[in-house]
Structure formats: structure tokens, C-alpha cells
Write a protein that holds these residues in place. Structure first.
Motif, PDB file in Angstrom:
ATOM      1  N   GLU A 109      -0.664   8.670   4.603  1.00  0.00           N
ATOM      2  CA  GLU A 109       0.730   8.875   4.203  1.00  0.00           C
ATOM      3  C   GLU A 109       0.811   9.496   2.806  1.00  0.00           C
ATOM      4  OE1 GLU A 109       3.823   7.984   5.961  1.00  0.00           O
ATOM      5  OE2 GLU A 109       2.279   8.340   7.485  1.00  0.00           O
ATOM      6  N   LEU A 110       0.033   8.977   1.882  1.00  0.00           N
ATOM      7  CA  LEU A 110       0.040   9.536   0.531  1.00  0.00           C
ATOM      8  C   LEU A 110      -0.404  10.992   0.529  1.00  0.00           C
ATOM      9  CD1 LEU A 110      -1.512   6.532  -1.435  1.00  0.00           C
ATOM     10  CD2 LEU A 110       0.885   7.247  -1.449  1.00  0.00           C
ATOM     11  N   PHE A 111      -1.439  11.296   1.311  1.00  0.00           N
ATOM     12  CA  PHE A 111      -1.947  12.666   1.368  1.00  0.00           C
ATOM     13  C   PHE A 111      -0.933  13.625   1.993  1.00  0.00           C
ATOM     14  CE2 PHE A 111      -6.632  11.054   1.647  1.00  0.00           C
ATOM     15  CZ  PHE A 111      -6.601  10.785   0.286  1.00  0.00           C
ATOM     16  N   SER A 112       0.012  13.090   2.754  1.00  0.00           N
ATOM     17  CA  SER A 112       1.042  13.942   3.363  1.00  0.00           C
ATOM     18  C   SER A 112       2.303  14.023   2.516  1.00  0.00           C
ATOM     19  CB  SER A 112       1.396  13.426   4.763  1.00  0.00           C
ATOM     20  OG  SER A 112       2.066  12.175   4.681  1.00  0.00           O
ATOM     21  N   GLY A 113       2.306  13.328   1.360  1.00  0.00           N
ATOM     22  CA  GLY A 113       3.444  13.401   0.462  1.00  0.00           C
ATOM     23  C   GLY A 113       4.493  12.334   0.657  1.00  0.00           C
ATOM     24  N   ALA A 114       4.167  11.258   1.371  1.00  0.00           N
ATOM     25  CA  ALA A 114       5.139  10.194   1.600  1.00  0.00           C
ATOM     26  C   ALA A 114       5.584   9.574   0.278  1.00  0.00           C
ATOM     27  CB  ALA A 114       4.534   9.118   2.502  1.00  0.00           C
ATOM     28  N   THR A 115       6.858   9.174   0.207  1.00  0.00           N
ATOM     29  CA  THR A 115       7.410   8.572  -1.011  1.00  0.00           C
ATOM     30  C   THR A 115       7.732   7.093  -0.828  1.00  0.00           C
ATOM     31  OG1 THR A 115       9.632   9.291  -0.359  1.00  0.00           O
ATOM     32  CG2 THR A 115       8.348  10.759  -1.806  1.00  0.00           C
ATOM     33  N   ARG A 116       7.415   6.519   0.322  1.00  0.00           N
ATOM     34  CA  ARG A 116       7.569   5.082   0.539  1.00  0.00           C
ATOM     35  C   ARG A 116       6.577   4.638   1.603  1.00  0.00           C
ATOM     36  NH1 ARG A 116      10.212   3.149   4.791  1.00  0.00           N
ATOM     37  NH2 ARG A 116      10.845   1.302   3.623  1.00  0.00           N
ATOM     38  N   PHE A 117       6.282   3.344   1.602  1.00  0.00           N
ATOM     39  CA  PHE A 117       5.354   2.788   2.584  1.00  0.00           C
ATOM     40  C   PHE A 117       5.640   1.303   2.717  1.00  0.00           C
ATOM     41  CE2 PHE A 117       1.309   0.874   3.929  1.00  0.00           C
ATOM     42  CZ  PHE A 117       0.978   1.683   5.000  1.00  0.00           C
ATOM     43  N   ASP A 118       5.603   0.824   3.942  1.00  0.00           N
ATOM     44  CA  ASP A 118       5.870  -0.590   4.198  1.00  0.00           C
ATOM     45  C   ASP A 118       4.742  -1.145   5.060  1.00  0.00           C
ATOM     46  OD1 ASP A 118       7.008  -3.069   4.401  1.00  0.00           O
ATOM     47  OD2 ASP A 118       8.450  -2.506   5.961  1.00  0.00           O
ATOM     48  N   GLY A 119       3.842  -1.906   4.441  1.00  0.00           N
ATOM     49  CA  GLY A 119       2.709  -2.463   5.158  1.00  0.00           C
ATOM     50  C   GLY A 119       2.587  -3.956   4.940  1.00  0.00           C
ATOM     51  N   ARG A 120       1.579  -4.528   5.567  1.00  0.00           N
ATOM     52  CA  ARG A 120       1.330  -5.963   5.432  1.00  0.00           C
ATOM     53  C   ARG A 120       0.761  -6.299   4.056  1.00  0.00           C
ATOM     54  NH1 ARG A 120      -3.429  -9.060   8.910  1.00  0.00           N
ATOM     55  NH2 ARG A 120      -3.422 -11.040   7.717  1.00  0.00           N
ATOM     56  N   PHE A 121      -0.122  -5.456   3.556  1.00  0.00           N
ATOM     57  CA  PHE A 121      -0.801  -5.735   2.289  1.00  0.00           C
ATOM     58  C   PHE A 121      -0.279  -4.879   1.133  1.00  0.00           C
ATOM     59  CE2 PHE A 121      -3.900  -6.436   5.763  1.00  0.00           C
ATOM     60  CZ  PHE A 121      -4.088  -7.794   5.616  1.00  0.00           C
TER      61      PHE A 121
END
Length: 272
Positions: free
Chosen positions: A138-150
Motif C-alpha cells: 500500500e505504501l509503495f502504491s502511494g496509499a495515505t491511510r491503512f487500517d490493520g490489526r497491528f
């Protein structure tokens, strides 16, 4: 099939200049890439079991400045020992500075003591690795948010975003490693496999995905005529088994340059 090199990085007495010299030598001989092992804080001294005296991503930046074509890889970075945001930033930076030559090889690790020593969670290392790989994609694709377990963030800007593919390589031979490679990697790297076992692992990997995952493995060449004949036979067998790449360890560092030359010359020669 391409030949690559696992550089020797297990001896704390090795002078740091040896690694870039070996990388330059490998590039001149026509090897496709070089790889470095990783351990942060092993419970025993560095040596045949624990490699990674010089931290791999930092060292690969040093090698990038001395080479022009070599693929620069980690084999493998113990990802759940580290913050994945920092790893993504380091890998993307090295990829940009090297002209797009990085292959980020990762594994889940195996030494509980090392995890405990650095304050990392051992029991969830597989799940953490899976999420970290998704996060880095996601970061490598330019994402500006992320919602994960950790790991989660609501607002963030990651740069440098890779402008050419930064392949993720998953190492390991367990069923979990094959599933991880099938779902999350661009390349799978085996270790400690015979050509027959490698072919079986590749078959299982292909059954898990229709994605075009490259397949590779590692073998060792400690030197000597008998070992050279064995390695050449293994290389031909791995090629027949479908390997895209084989990375050859030339440890120890004493005599490694000569072993690189010997193997390259023999591999280029016609089969008797």
C-alpha cells in the motif's frame, strides 16, 4: 536461468571493504545479483548459523554506489523484528538511489530468543509479516491511510514512491511460506532443497496461485573441484526444475573472489 550470489557476512573479523569488492567482482563476472543475510541480535556469535554482521539494507546502499547493474537483495530480512514503516522507507529509498535494483527478501524468523531480546512478538510473527507485506504494498502504491490489526494510520504521505517495481521476495519452505509467497510476493526463494524437493515446492506454489511468481533457491559452494562438480550438476537440475534464479553462497569470505570466478567460468563453459 540466472546466477546470483549470497555474499559472506557471517564473520565479525571481515573488513567492510571486502563486501563491495566482491560485489564489483561479481558484476564483472556476469552474476545477476547479490544478496545479504540478516540477524539483529542473535543469541550466539555470528557464524555459519547466524549471518548478518553488517546490516543488509545499509550495506546494500554501500554496494549500490560501487555497482551499476547488480540486483541488490536481502536473503532474508527478518521482517517481524522491525517496524514495517521504517523497512518500507529504507527499501524505497535504496530502490530510488540504486536506479531500481532492489529486491526485498523477507522471512518470519525462527529464533524465539532473538525476538525476545529485541522486544518483538514471536507467536504472531507470521500474521505480522503478512500484514506488513500488505502495508508495504500500500505504501509503495502511494496509499495515505491503512487500517490493520497491528498497524494503522489515518493520514500519512509516503515518499519516495517507487517508480519502477520493487519486487518482494518471500523466503522459506514451510507450507505457510509457500502460501505467503503465493498471495503476497513477486518471487519465492527456497533454501536447503534438493532439485526434486524444489520442483515439488514449485508445483505446490503453482497450485496456490495463478499469479506469475518467480521461483528461486539458494545453494552453497564452499570451494574445491568435487564441490564445483556437485554445484554444476545441481544448477543444471534446478534449471530443469524450473528455477528462474539460483543464488550461490560463497562463504567463507576468504577465497570468495576466487570461488566466484571459478563458478562463473565453469557455468559458462559447455557441458561436458
Amino acid at each position: 536461468m540466472e546466477l546470483e550470489v549470497i555474499l559472506p557476512d557471517e564473520d565479525a573479523g571481515m573488513a567492510p571493504g571486502i563486501l563491495p569488492d566482491l560485489a564489483v567482482h561479481a558484476e564483472a563476472l556476469g552474476y545477476r545479483g547479490v544478496w545479504l543475510p540478516d540477524h539483529l541480535l542473535p543469541p550466539e556469535p555470528f557464524g555459519p548459523v547466524y549471518g548478518g554482521v553488517y546490516e543488509p539494507l545499509v550495506t546494500l546502499a554501500f554496494l549500490a554506489a560501487r555497482t551499476r547493474r547488480l540486483r541488490l537483495g536481502t536473503s532474508v530480512l527478518v521482517l517481524p523484528l522491525r517496524n514495517p514503516f521504517a523497512v518500507a522507507k529504507q527499501a524505497a529509498t535504496l530502490h530510488a538511489l540504486s536506479g531500481g535494483r532492489v529486491a526485498l527478501g523477507v522471512g518470519v524468523g525462527w529464533d524465539r530468543t532473538e525476538f525476545e531480546s529485541v522486544g518483538a512478538e514471536f507467536s504472531t510473527r507470521g500474521a505480522r509479516t503478512d500484514e506488513a507485506l500488505v502495508l508495504m504494498r500500500e505504501l509503495f502504491s502511494g496509499a495515505t491511510r491503512f487500517d490493520g490489526r497491528f498497524h494503522s494510520f489515518e493520514r500519512g504521505h509516503f515518499t519516495p514512491v517507487p517508480t519502477t517495481p520493487l519486487p518482494i521476495v518471500v523466503g522459506g519452505v514451510s507450507p505457510a511460506a509457500l502460501r505467503r509467497a503465493a498471495s503476497l510476493a513477486d518471487e519465492w526463494q527456497g533454501v536447503g532443497l534438493t532439485p526434486e524437493a524444489f520442483a515439488d515446492a514449485v508445483r505446490r506454489l503453482r497450485e496456490l496461485t495463478d499469479r506469475d511468481v518467480r521461483v528461486s533457491t539458494r545453494i552453497a559452494f564452499p570451494g574445491g573441484r568435487a564441490a564445483l562438480r556437485r554445484v554444476l550438476s545441481e544448477l543444471r537440475a534446478f534449471a530443469d526444475a524450473g528455477a528462474d534464479t539460483v543464488a550461490v553462497s560463497v562463504s567463507p569470505y576468504e577465497g570468495a573472489a576466487e570461488r566466484l570466478s571459478e563458478l562463473a567460468d565453469a557455468w559458462k563453459s559447455p557441458t561436458p
